[in-house]
Design a protein around this motif. Structure first.
Motif, PDB file in Angstrom:
ATOM      1  N   TYR A  70      46.716  38.329  47.561  1.00  0.00           N
ATOM      2  CA  TYR A  70      46.916  37.709  46.247  1.00  0.00           C
ATOM      3  C   TYR A  70      46.183  38.511  45.172  1.00  0.00           C
ATOM      4  O   TYR A  70      45.177  39.164  45.450  1.00  0.00           O
ATOM      5  N   TYR A  87      48.607  27.601  50.091  1.00  0.00           N
ATOM      6  CA  TYR A  87      48.243  28.362  48.895  1.00  0.00           C
ATOM      7  C   TYR A  87      46.727  28.217  48.779  1.00  0.00           C
ATOM      8  O   TYR A  87      46.207  27.108  48.595  1.00  0.00           O
ATOM      9  N   PHE A 125      42.346  24.689  42.107  1.00  0.00           N
ATOM     10  CA  PHE A 125      42.071  24.757  40.676  1.00  0.00           C
ATOM     11  C   PHE A 125      41.611  23.406  40.138  1.00  0.00           C
ATOM     12  O   PHE A 125      42.023  22.357  40.638  1.00  0.00           O
ATOM     13  N   PHE A 128      46.336  34.834  40.352  1.00  0.00           N
ATOM     14  CA  PHE A 128      46.152  34.511  41.767  1.00  0.00           C
ATOM     15  C   PHE A 128      47.514  34.340  42.426  1.00  0.00           C
ATOM     16  O   PHE A 128      47.747  33.404  43.181  1.00  0.00           O
ATOM     17  N   ALA A 129      48.383  35.280  42.118  1.00  0.00           N
ATOM     18  CA  ALA A 129      49.754  35.221  42.635  1.00  0.00           C
ATOM     19  C   ALA A 129      49.856  36.023  43.939  1.00  0.00           C
ATOM     20  O   ALA A 129      49.084  36.953  44.192  1.00  0.00           O
ATOM     21  N   VAL A 143      46.147  26.015  34.296  1.00  0.00           N
ATOM     22  CA  VAL A 143      46.354  26.376  35.696  1.00  0.00           C
ATOM     23  C   VAL A 143      47.467  27.417  35.814  1.00  0.00           C
ATOM     24  O   VAL A 143      47.379  28.366  36.604  1.00  0.00           O
ATOM     25  N   ALA A 144      48.509  27.249  34.995  1.00  0.00           N
ATOM     26  CA  ALA A 144      49.607  28.225  35.017  1.00  0.00           C
ATOM     27  C   ALA A 144      49.108  29.614  34.631  1.00  0.00           C
ATOM     28  O   ALA A 144      49.558  30.621  35.196  1.00  0.00           O
ATOM     29  N   ASP A 149      49.798  38.877  39.093  1.00  0.00           N
ATOM     30  CA  ASP A 149      51.220  38.667  39.343  1.00  0.00           C
ATOM     31  C   ASP A 149      52.009  39.957  39.099  1.00  0.00           C
ATOM     32  O   ASP A 149      51.839  40.624  38.073  1.00  0.00           O
ATOM     33  N   VAL A 187      39.044  27.985  38.642  1.00  0.00           N
ATOM     34  CA  VAL A 187      39.242  28.165  40.077  1.00  0.00           C
ATOM     35  C   VAL A 187      38.038  27.555  40.787  1.00  0.00           C
ATOM     36  O   VAL A 187      36.904  27.988  40.579  1.00  0.00           O
ATOM     37  N   GLN A 241      47.187  30.966  37.649  1.00  0.00           N
ATOM     38  CA  GLN A 241      48.052  31.312  38.770  1.00  0.00           C
ATOM     39  C   GLN A 241      48.657  32.703  38.616  1.00  0.00           C
ATOM     40  O   GLN A 241      49.004  33.342  39.612  1.00  0.00           O
ATOM     41  N   LYS A 242      48.753  33.171  37.386  1.00  0.00           N
ATOM     42  CA  LYS A 242      49.253  34.529  37.173  1.00  0.00           C
ATOM     43  C   LYS A 242      48.255  35.574  37.669  1.00  0.00           C
ATOM     44  O   LYS A 242      48.629  36.725  37.914  1.00  0.00           O
TER      45      LYS A 242
END
Length: 538
Positions: A458, A249, A253, A303-304, A296-297, A461, A240, A300-301
């Motif tokens: 955020y 958003y 990242f 930072f959802a 990144v995926a 998730d 991040v 993102q979990k």
């Protein structure tokens, strides 16, 4: 022509014995003599003259049975002996033929390599040891000169391996031992054993290759180590880089990078084999993929978007009021609340003062609309409250307005105040990870001429879980009060019923309600009619 077999010219001879005399051979010629049928007639034959002598009538001798049996026994023994001799002779003849057949196959190779023996792919059958050694050594020499292995990476030749690089030559002692082993194929044991071995070689040829030529294979190890250092790229985890509230958003990242690593162990084995068999060729260097631990995926979990809320800004809202809402959001947006910590609206926004960037605007205090510094902050706090409920935060402190507001339903508002008796909105981050808040005044996408507030929270998730803020009116409180006269025209209003409202945080999993959590019971008192009296203003 006279028959040399003195007995063979006559048919019907039967050996007879008379007493102790030698057997006489008698015949019965045709005769017309008369005799007693029971009395034998003896016709004597004289070899010196032709024909038969006068018949002599003799007495029939008595038969001696024992001598006849003995004669038959002796005859049988003789026949058995003759048969045995014949059988033995036949067996000896067959054995001699078999030995001769084996010798015919084996003997020609007493001093030659047997068929079906291969060294380095060369058929040594029919060669003398000297010829075989010369053939193998000659091929080794030719291969040494021509042998080369190219190492290729991504279509480019990055190194060449040859005999000069390895200072290669073949160990003669090992070669001699290998050639000797090849020689023993078909040369072990008796001729019969060798025959069997040669038969086996016809079905399953013996094939070996010269042992690994002597050379400094550590140079292969060193070369591969150098190539590995050039080819290998470490994997890089995603990171991040920023929490940028100006973005839709808000997180920036750094992408992960897939690395690569050249596994040299199987390459060594392959190259050693090519060296040992003197096999030329091209070896492609294909590194293994090294996956990063964090993508990144994955990030993102964490930072959802957990929950968000929007409220409409009334078209009659003044510019100063709108600026005050924006100022609140400027101070809130970008806030990070760590696990177990509280968010306080008043502490985050601070004093609503000119020094803190706020403007005079209409605010609602003690059931009256009045001009105060920071008017509009309550719409900001209401939007934050709704977003906090939808994000699953624990609401620690919250108070409703005393009257309805244009931007929220009963039970869904939250007022704040920084006067002598503070009213604050406080919620707690009960998750295991930080939460991040963005807030701003934006254009309503459904009505471009209208503004609205927007707050997003955020964090980890929620997956298939969604929280909603729902209310239920428990009781309506009718207005039966006398009208009230006011001096400010903007405070004039019609009578209004009150109500009692319960609010809930309702959990939905995959769209189905799975939990209903009671939050607050709010009472909104009825309001009397307020009549503007211009004389009071004087």
């Amino acid at each position: 022509m006279r028959n040399t077999n003195p007995y063979g010219a006559y048919r019907g001879f039967v050996p007879q014995q008379t007493g102790s005399q030698q057997p006489a051979y008698h015949a019965v010629p045709p005769s017309t003599q008369t005799r007693n049928a029971n009395q034998p007639v003896n016709y004597s034959y004289n070899p010196g003259q032709r024909g038969f002598s006068n018949p002599v009538i003799q007495q029939k001798p008595k038969k001696k049975k024992k001598k006849v049996v003995l004669t038959v026994f002796i005859t049988v023994l003789a026949l058995v002996a003759i048969g045995g001799a014949i059988y033995a002779g036949m067996t000896i003849s067959r054995d001699m033929a078999e030995k001769q057949r084996i010798s015919d196959k084996v003997s020609p190779y007493d001093n030659l390599y047997c068929p079906g023996v291969y060294v380095d792919g060369i058929s040594l059958g029919g060669m003398t040891p000297e010829q075989a050694m010369n053939s193998v050594q000659s091929q080794i020499s030719q291969r040494h000169d021509a042998w080369q292995v190219q190492l290729v990476f991504e279509g480019q030749t990055v190194a060449n391996i040859n005999t000069d690089l390895l200072n290669m030559n073949t160990d003669q002692a090992e070669l001699n031992a290998l050639m000797n082993d090849a020689w023993l194929q078909g040369h072990n044991g008796s001729q019969a054993d060798r025959y069997t071995q040669m038969e086996m070689l016809e079905k399953n040829p013996y094939s070996v290759y010269t042992v690994r030529p002597e050379g400094d294979t550590s140079r292969i190890d060193s070369l591969l180590s150098q190539l590995k250092s050039r080819i290998d790229i470490p994997a890089e985890d995603a990171q991040v880089l920023a929490f940028d509230t100006t973005r839709v958003y808000p997180f920036v990242f750094k992408d992960e990078k897939v690395g690569r690593s050249l596994n040299t162990e199987p390459l060594k084995e392959n190259l050693y084999q090519m060296v040992s068999t003197m096999t030329s060729g091209t070896v492609e260097l294909i590194p293994e993929e090294v996956r990063p631990q964090t993508t990144v995926a994955d990030l993102q979990k964490h930072f959802a978007l957990r929950g968000s809320s929007t409220t409409p800004i009334d078209k009659h809202s003044t510019e100063e009021r709108n600026l005050n809402i924006k100022r609140c959001f400027q101070l809130i947006s970008g806030t990070v609340v760590q696990p177990g910590k509280n968010f306080s609206f008043n502490k985050t926004v601070g004093e609503r003062s000119v020094m803190n960037g706020f403007y005079p605007a209409i605010e609602y205090v003690n059931d009256e609309h009045t001009i105060g510094i920071g008017g509009g902050a309550c719409q900001a706090s209401t939007t934050v409250y709704q977003a906090a409920v939808r994000a699953g935060m624990e609401i620690v402190s919250r108070r409703p307005h005393s009257d309805s507001v244009s931007y929220a339903e009963y039970g869904k508002d939250a007022t704040v105040y920084m006067g002598g008796k503070q009213i604050d909105l406080v919620f707690k981050n009960t998750t295991d990870e930080p939460i991040y808040i963005t807030a701003d005044v934006v254009t309503d996408p459904d009505n471009l001429s209208r503004l609205m507030t927007k707050v997003c929270i955020y964090g980890a998730d929620l997956g298939n879980v969604e929280y909603r803020l729902e209310t239920k009116t428990i009781e309506v409180l009718p207005s039966l009060m006398e009208p009230v006269y006011v001096s400010e025209k903007e405070n004039a209003s019609s009578a209004k019923d009150g109500c009692i409202v319960d609010s809930y945080r309702v959990t939905y999993t995959d769209g189905m309600e799975t939990n209903r959590e009671f939050l607050f019971k709010d009472t909104y008192n009825p309001k009397p009619e307020k009549i503007y009296d211009p004389y009071m203003a004087k």
